[in-house]
Design an enzyme around this catalytic site. Structure first.
Site, PDB file in Angstrom:
ATOM      1  N   GLU A   1      11.324  -3.214  -9.212  1.00 52.28           N
ATOM      2  CA  GLU A   1      11.520  -2.456  -7.496  1.00 52.28           C
ATOM      3  C   GLU A   1      12.100  -0.971  -8.635  1.00 52.28           C
ATOM      4  O   GLU A   1      13.030  -0.617  -8.604  1.00 52.28           O
ATOM      5  CB  GLU A   1      12.428  -2.532  -6.787  1.00 52.28           C
ATOM      6  CG  GLU A   1      12.130  -3.896  -6.100  1.00 52.28           C
ATOM      7  CD  GLU A   1      11.143  -4.286  -5.341  1.00 52.28           C
ATOM      8  OE1 GLU A   1      11.211  -2.793  -4.692  1.00 52.28           O
ATOM      9  OE2 GLU A   1      10.834  -4.780  -4.773  1.00 52.28           O
TER      10      GLU A   1
ATOM     11  N   HIS B   1       6.868  -2.495  -7.835  1.00 52.99           N
ATOM     12  CA  HIS B   1       6.755  -1.975  -6.105  1.00 52.99           C
ATOM     13  C   HIS B   1       7.847  -1.017  -6.117  1.00 52.99           C
ATOM     14  O   HIS B   1       8.920  -0.845  -6.855  1.00 52.99           O
ATOM     15  CB  HIS B   1       7.469  -3.214  -6.043  1.00 52.99           C
ATOM     16  CG  HIS B   1       6.469  -4.192  -5.490  1.00 52.99           C
ATOM     17  ND1 HIS B   1       5.139  -4.836  -4.086  1.00 52.99           N
ATOM     18  CD2 HIS B   1       6.351  -5.678  -6.039  1.00 52.99           C
ATOM     19  CE1 HIS B   1       5.006  -6.120  -4.451  1.00 52.99           C
ATOM     20  NE2 HIS B   1       5.545  -6.123  -6.039  1.00 52.99           N
ATOM     21  N   SER B   2       8.093  -0.838  -4.798  1.00 48.65           N
ATOM     22  CA  SER B   2       9.266   0.164  -4.406  1.00 48.65           C
ATOM     23  C   SER B   2       9.607  -0.217  -3.319  1.00 48.65           C
ATOM     24  O   SER B   2       9.476  -0.353  -2.710  1.00 48.65           O
ATOM     25  CB  SER B   2       8.997   1.499  -4.804  1.00 48.65           C
ATOM     26  OG  SER B   2       7.950   2.136  -4.213  1.00 48.65           O
TER      27      SER B   2
ATOM     28  N   ALA C   1       0.411  -1.187  -0.152  1.00 52.01           N
ATOM     29  CA  ALA C   1      -0.160  -0.284  -0.280  1.00 52.01           C
ATOM     30  C   ALA C   1       1.008   1.174   0.462  1.00 52.01           C
ATOM     31  O   ALA C   1       0.280   2.274  -0.341  1.00 52.01           O
ATOM     32  CB  ALA C   1      -1.107  -0.324   1.046  1.00 52.01           C
ATOM     33  N   ARG C   2       2.074   1.415   0.511  1.00 53.28           N
ATOM     34  CA  ARG C   2       3.176   2.497   1.014  1.00 53.28           C
ATOM     35  C   ARG C   2       3.323   2.600   0.228  1.00 53.28           C
ATOM     36  O   ARG C   2       4.356   3.350  -0.115  1.00 53.28           O
ATOM     37  CB  ARG C   2       3.711   2.583   1.682  1.00 53.28           C
ATOM     38  CG  ARG C   2       4.570   0.786   2.528  1.00 53.28           C
ATOM     39  CD  ARG C   2       5.142   1.035   3.232  1.00 53.28           C
ATOM     40  NE  ARG C   2       6.514  -0.308   3.438  1.00 53.28           N
ATOM     41  CZ  ARG C   2       6.976  -0.064   4.921  1.00 53.28           C
ATOM     42  NH1 ARG C   2       6.775   0.825   5.906  1.00 53.28           N
ATOM     43  NH2 ARG C   2       8.167  -1.162   4.940  1.00 53.28           N
ATOM     44  N   GLU C   3       3.530   2.195  -1.597  1.00 57.88           N
ATOM     45  CA  GLU C   3       4.561   1.982  -2.602  1.00 57.88           C
ATOM     46  C   GLU C   3       4.216   3.040  -3.619  1.00 57.88           C
ATOM     47  O   GLU C   3       3.587   2.252  -4.136  1.00 57.88           O
ATOM     48  CB  GLU C   3       4.610   0.856  -3.054  1.00 57.88           C
ATOM     49  CG  GLU C   3       5.803   0.306  -1.963  1.00 57.88           C
ATOM     50  CD  GLU C   3       6.656  -1.363  -2.641  1.00 57.88           C
ATOM     51  OE1 GLU C   3       6.084  -1.894  -3.391  1.00 57.88           O
ATOM     52  OE2 GLU C   3       6.492  -2.105  -1.342  1.00 57.88           O
TER      53      GLU C   3
ATOM     54  N   THR D   1       1.552 -10.032  -1.592  1.00 55.40           N
ATOM     55  CA  THR D   1       3.366 -10.667  -2.103  1.00 55.40           C
ATOM     56  C   THR D   1       4.321 -12.169  -1.233  1.00 55.40           C
ATOM     57  O   THR D   1       5.437 -12.336  -1.437  1.00 55.40           O
ATOM     58  CB  THR D   1       4.440  -9.868  -2.576  1.00 55.40           C
ATOM     59  OG1 THR D   1       4.842  -9.362  -1.074  1.00 55.40           O
ATOM     60  CG2 THR D   1       3.484  -8.574  -3.211  1.00 55.40           C
TER      61      THR D   1
END
Length: 416
Positions: A377, A303-304, A176-178, A250
């Protein structure tokens, strides 16, 4: 009216201030050997730490670094521990509240959708309807399920109408925070619309391929990062027997489920869930892919952070049958990405390149027979981490688009 505007501005300012993170810091610790790893295990067992990279203290490896967030009241304790044990560290973020406020180009985010801003889920949801209705020849939208909290999970299909076209499935926003992840896929859809019929490569891709785009995989968690906790990672599901909320999506796919690099503790950030595909969000994605396996030729999940391009396996140190091909494709793709802004990516199998982690969607997709399966990423390497400012949305998306187009052209030329 003036009073209403002032109240609205005040509420917006309060929400976007990141006030809950006042004084919090993000540390980066150099990890040289097993002794350092054991020391960080000790620290994590006595102090509440939010690991940013890797995802958990259990995934720290020798000759690496560990990034983690510390609450203001624990900073002196953590710094004393690091100094006493001669662990070399640097402070990446000195006050997380200020960095979170600095994410936005102005104090109050723009109303309405913007490709160069971070958008709330309600805005993204409305945007999916708008781009679909305005571009019926290129985009269609369908529901593939609902989230734990009852929100509709929308999937876009981007591509010129045609029969039996091969497809690439792309998702974002499972963590969620990415926020940069959903921002990229919105950018991708915009560029497809904008350049179709004008730019030869995008036109060819949309004529010959369909792109299934999942704008936000973990909608409930994403909403929560906007309303309650900007640093939330997991889903928002609950279960009997614990007050802890959420599962790491994930770690929830049926690919070596909970075998390594995942936790069975519901309170941990890498909690694998009570069973594989226990989460409605992961189940919806898996069901759709299973129903469309004959056409889906590549799977990409965004993603990150850390600037990496990873491929299977992550749940095992074994190499895939087509490892040499995946390695060559990843090498060429990150080379293409770097041509625009010089951004350097690392690439390789997930387990050895970053850390072992079971239950990932890329491993699951590969084991379903989708042989071109990758995790990206995105930016950066830790200066901002999950708080990447909006000023970096455009360059991040521009370079990532080059990478995706390069990869898609390869897939188109190597259909199976």
């Amino acid at each position: 009216m003036a009073f209403l505007i002032l109240v609205t501005l005040a509420l917006a300012s309060a929400h976007y201030s990141g006030e809950h993170f006042e004084g919090e810091k993000v540390f980066r610790v150099n990890v040289e050997d097993e002794n350092h790893i054991n020391l960080l295990h000790t620290l994590a067992s006595t102090t509440q730490i939010d690991f940013w990279k890797p995802d958990s203290v259990t995934q720290i490896k020798p000759h690496s670094t560990a990034d983690f967030r510390v609450k203001a009241e624990d900073i002196l304790t953590v710094e004393d521990f690091l100094k006493q044990n001669e662990l070399h560290y640097e402070v990446l973020i000195n006050n997380l509240r200020l960095v979170l406020e600095g994410q936005f180009g102005r104090q109050v985010p723009a109303t309405g959708h913007s490709y160069e801003k971070y958008n709330r889920w309600e805005t993204i949801e409305a945007w999916t309807q708008q781009v679909t209705s305005e571009n019926p020849d290129l985009i269609s939208r369908r529901s593939i399920g609902t989230t734990f909290e009852g929100r509709t999970i929308y999937l876009l299909k981007v591509g010129k109408a045609g029969q039996n076209k091969p497809a690439i499935f792309m998702d974002c926003g499972f963590h969620a925070r990415e926020w940069i992840s959903p921002a990229f896929w919105q950018w991708f859809v915009r560029e497809x619309i904008r350049t179709y019929g004008q730019e030869i490569h995008m036109t060819e891709l949309l004529d010959k391929l369909d792109f299934y785009v999942l704008p936000v995989g973990n909608i409930d968690g994403y909403v929560y990062t906007w309303t309650k906790n900007r640093m939330w990672r997991k889903t928002r599901s609950t279960q009997v027997g614990t007050n802890c909320v959420g599962t790491d999506p994930t770690r929830n796919f049926d690919a070596g489920w909970c075998k390594i690099g995942a936790s069975r503790n519901p309170c941990d950030e890498t909690y694998c869930g009570p069973a594989a595909e226990s989460e409605k969000e992961t189940k919806a994605l898996a069901n759709f892919i299973r129903s469309n396996l004959s056409s889906i030729k590549a799977y990409l999940t965004i993603h990150s952070y850390s600037q990496m391009m990873l491929y299977p396996y992550s749940y095992d140190y074994k190499l895939t049958e087509n490892n040499a091909e995946l390695n060559a494709l990843a090498k060429a793709t990150v080379k293409e990405l770097a041509t625009l802004h010089g951004t350097k990516y690392t690439y390789g199998p997930g387990a050895t390149t970053i850390y072992p982690a079971a239950g990932g969607s890329d491993d699951w997709a590969y084991d379903q027979g989708i042989k071109y399966s990758f995790t990206f990423e995105l930016r950066d390497k830790g200066r901002y981490g999950f708080a990447l400012p909006e000023s970096q949305i455009s360059p991040t998306c521009e370079e990532t688009l080059l990478a995706i187009k390069h990869l898609a052209r390869y897939v188109l030329q190597h259909l199976y």
